[in-house]
Design an enzyme around this catalytic site. Structure first.
Site, mmCIF file in Angstrom:
data_model
loop_
_atom_site.group_PDB
_atom_site.id
_atom_site.type_symbol
_atom_site.label_atom_id
_atom_site.label_comp_id
_atom_site.label_asym_id
_atom_site.label_seq_id
_atom_site.Cartn_x
_atom_site.Cartn_y
_atom_site.Cartn_z
ATOM 1 C CG ASP A 27 8.615 2.405 -3.908
ATOM 2 O OD1 ASP A 27 8.076 1.553 -4.627
ATOM 3 O OD2 ASP A 27 8.166 2.747 -2.796
ATOM 4 C CD GLU A 85 5.332 -1.419 -4.996
ATOM 5 O OE1 GLU A 85 5.668 -1.314 -3.847
ATOM 6 O OE2 GLU A 85 5.438 -0.503 -5.832
HETATM 7 P P1 C2E Z 1 4.279 2.462 -2.117
HETATM 8 O O1 C2E Z 1 5.542 2.549 -1.343
HETATM 9 O O2 C2E Z 1 4.374 2.329 -3.583
HETATM 10 O O3 C2E Z 1 3.480 1.266 -1.464
HETATM 11 C C1 C2E Z 1 2.651 0.378 -2.167
HETATM 12 C C2 C2E Z 1 1.197 0.746 -2.008
HETATM 13 O O4 C2E Z 1 0.406 -0.132 -2.812
HETATM 14 C C3 C2E Z 1 0.662 0.565 -0.598
HETATM 15 O O5 C2E Z 1 -0.356 1.548 -0.412
HETATM 16 C C4 C2E Z 1 0.059 -0.836 -0.659
HETATM 17 O O6 C2E Z 1 -0.940 -1.054 0.331
HETATM 18 C C5 C2E Z 1 -0.545 -0.821 -2.024
HETATM 19 N N1 C2E Z 1 -0.670 -2.157 -2.628
HETATM 20 C C6 C2E Z 1 0.035 -3.271 -2.364
HETATM 21 N N2 C2E Z 1 -0.349 -4.304 -3.121
HETATM 22 C C7 C2E Z 1 -1.346 -3.835 -3.915
HETATM 23 C C8 C2E Z 1 -2.161 -4.450 -4.942
HETATM 24 O O7 C2E Z 1 -2.047 -5.619 -5.292
HETATM 25 N N3 C2E Z 1 -3.076 -3.627 -5.549
HETATM 26 C C9 C2E Z 1 -3.229 -2.312 -5.211
HETATM 27 N N4 C2E Z 1 -4.155 -1.602 -5.848
HETATM 28 N N5 C2E Z 1 -2.466 -1.724 -4.249
HETATM 29 C C10 C2E Z 1 -1.546 -2.477 -3.612
HETATM 30 P P2 C2E Z 1 -0.405 2.430 0.903
HETATM 31 O O8 C2E Z 1 -0.054 1.591 2.093
HETATM 32 O O9 C2E Z 1 -1.682 3.182 0.895
HETATM 33 O O10 C2E Z 1 0.809 3.446 0.716
HETATM 34 C C11 C2E Z 1 0.763 4.425 -0.291
HETATM 35 C C12 C2E Z 1 2.079 5.157 -0.392
HETATM 36 O O11 C2E Z 1 2.344 5.925 0.782
HETATM 37 C C13 C2E Z 1 3.268 4.213 -0.509
HETATM 38 O O12 C2E Z 1 3.370 3.763 -1.828
HETATM 39 C C14 C2E Z 1 4.400 5.137 -0.090
HETATM 40 O O13 C2E Z 1 4.793 5.963 -1.142
HETATM 41 C C15 C2E Z 1 3.734 5.979 0.972
HETATM 42 N N6 C2E Z 1 4.098 5.462 2.309
HETATM 43 C C16 C2E Z 1 3.587 4.401 2.963
HETATM 44 N N7 C2E Z 1 4.188 4.236 4.173
HETATM 45 C C17 C2E Z 1 5.117 5.204 4.264
HETATM 46 C C18 C2E Z 1 6.089 5.573 5.256
HETATM 47 O O14 C2E Z 1 6.243 4.944 6.316
HETATM 48 N N8 C2E Z 1 6.870 6.669 4.978
HETATM 49 C C19 C2E Z 1 6.763 7.361 3.808
HETATM 50 N N9 C2E Z 1 7.587 8.420 3.608
HETATM 51 N N10 C2E Z 1 5.886 7.042 2.852
HETATM 52 C C20 C2E Z 1 5.070 5.979 3.073
HETATM 53 CA CA CA Z 2 7.339 1.418 -1.195
HETATM 54 CA CA CA Z 3 5.753 1.502 -5.065
#
Ligand code: C2E
Ligand code: CA
Ligand code: CA
Length: 246
Positions: free
Chosen positions: A154, A211
């Site tokens: 990632d 992404e």
């Molecule tokens: P990540 O794994 O890099 O997930 C991608 C993030 O980018 C997600 O934010 C998603 O909602 C957002 N995103 C997707 N498409 C776009 C887009 O077109 N533009 C923009 N600006 N953002 C977009 P989210 O859901 O807030 O998650 C943030 C981070 O939190 C994730 O980054 C991941 O590192 C962590 N995370 C999320 N769920 C879990 C989980 O179940 N366990 C763990 N350990 N970490 C998690």
């Molecule tokens: Ca991810």
């Molecule tokens: Ca990511």
């Protein structure tokens, strides 16, 4: 930011849910899978984003409890989704989850008990975490890879992995960091990293997912560069399971 006590209480009260964001193949034009993203849904319906609690949880072994809890939830969601056909799903893990074999064993036992195909599951671990990880992490990861699960690196492009790193770790996919994608048209360097990463990954037989794709221009350019898998608001935001299936 939440406190550890608030996170423990949310776990005990079963307030964590997964939202799902579709991933699309530009070859078939179809959704081929989804990424599960954690949310804390408070009793009043407020949705709390992972940046408010994951960094806190990662500072202790609390993250391991969250990952185990959420994996079991993911399996329940997948069993519910089975009715609409097989779908690959990826979920995020922390390097701490592989400090011992608890998670790997739980995953293998659960897949065995439910008969869900291991090929449907992908685990996402960040590039920077991988670069700091040692042999134990790799061994525990291998327990899953040997059983047919996939690993994705990632936030690729943040940690400057070399070809060498990628060839030493069992990743079948890299996910280009969304910062790189958003800077693609504003910075020559970012564009170069995007294009070089795509070429390098393909030469190693590794899939590439871009992404954070938010515009048609980004999508078009990625397609021309040979990237065939995308995820981002341009396709869909992450949505709760009931909305995902409808
Ligand atoms: P990540 O794994 O890099 O997930 C991608 C993030 O980018 C997600 O934010 C998603 O909602 C957002 N995103 C997707 N498409 C776009 C887009 O077109 N533009 C923009 N600006 N953002 C977009 P989210 O859901 O807030 O998650 C943030 C981070 O939190 C994730 O980054 C991941 O590192 C962590 N995370 C999320 N769920 C879990 C989980 O179940 N366990 C763990 N350990 N970490 C998690
Ligand atoms: Ca991810
Ligand atoms: Ca990511």
């Amino acid at each position: 930011m939440l406190t550890s006590n608030e996170i423990v209480s949310a776990l005990e009260n079963d307030q964590f849910e997964f939202y799902y964001q579709p991933k699309v193949s530009l070859v078939t034009g179809k959704v081929y899978g989804a990424e599960a993203l954690i949310r804390l849904v408070a009793p009043d319906g407020t949705v709390i984003m992972p940046d408010q609690f994951i960094p806190v949880a990662e500072q202790s072994s609390l993250i391991k409890s969250i990952t185990r809890h959420m994996f079991l939830k993911l399996v329940r969601d997948m069993l519910a989704l089975k009715k609409i056909g097989p779908l690959t799903v990826s979920f995020n893990v922390s390097v701490r989850d592989f400090e011992d074999d608890t998670l790997a064993k739980l995953i293998l036992e659960t897949l065995d008990a439910t008969k869900l195909p291991s090929e449907l599951f992908q685990l996402e671990l960040t590039e920077t975490a991988t670069l700091e990880a040692g042999d134990v992490v790799k061994e525990n990861m291998m327990l899953l890879v040997d059983a047919g699960l996939n690993m994705a690196m990632d936030d690729f492009g943040m940690g400057y992995s070399s070809l060498d790193t990628l060839s030493k770790w069992p990743f079948s996919t890299i996910k280009l960091d969304q910062g790189l994608i958003s800077r693609m048209f504003h910075s020559e360097k970012s564009l170069t990293i995007v294009e070089t990463s795509i070429r390098m990954a393909h030469e190693l037989g590794v899939y590439v997912v871009a992404e954070g794709v938010e515009t048609q221009a980004q999508y078009q350019r990625l397609l021309e560069t040979g990237c065939t898998r995308i995820q981002g608001y341009w396709i869909s935001r992450p949505v709760p399971l009931p909305q995902y299936t409808s």
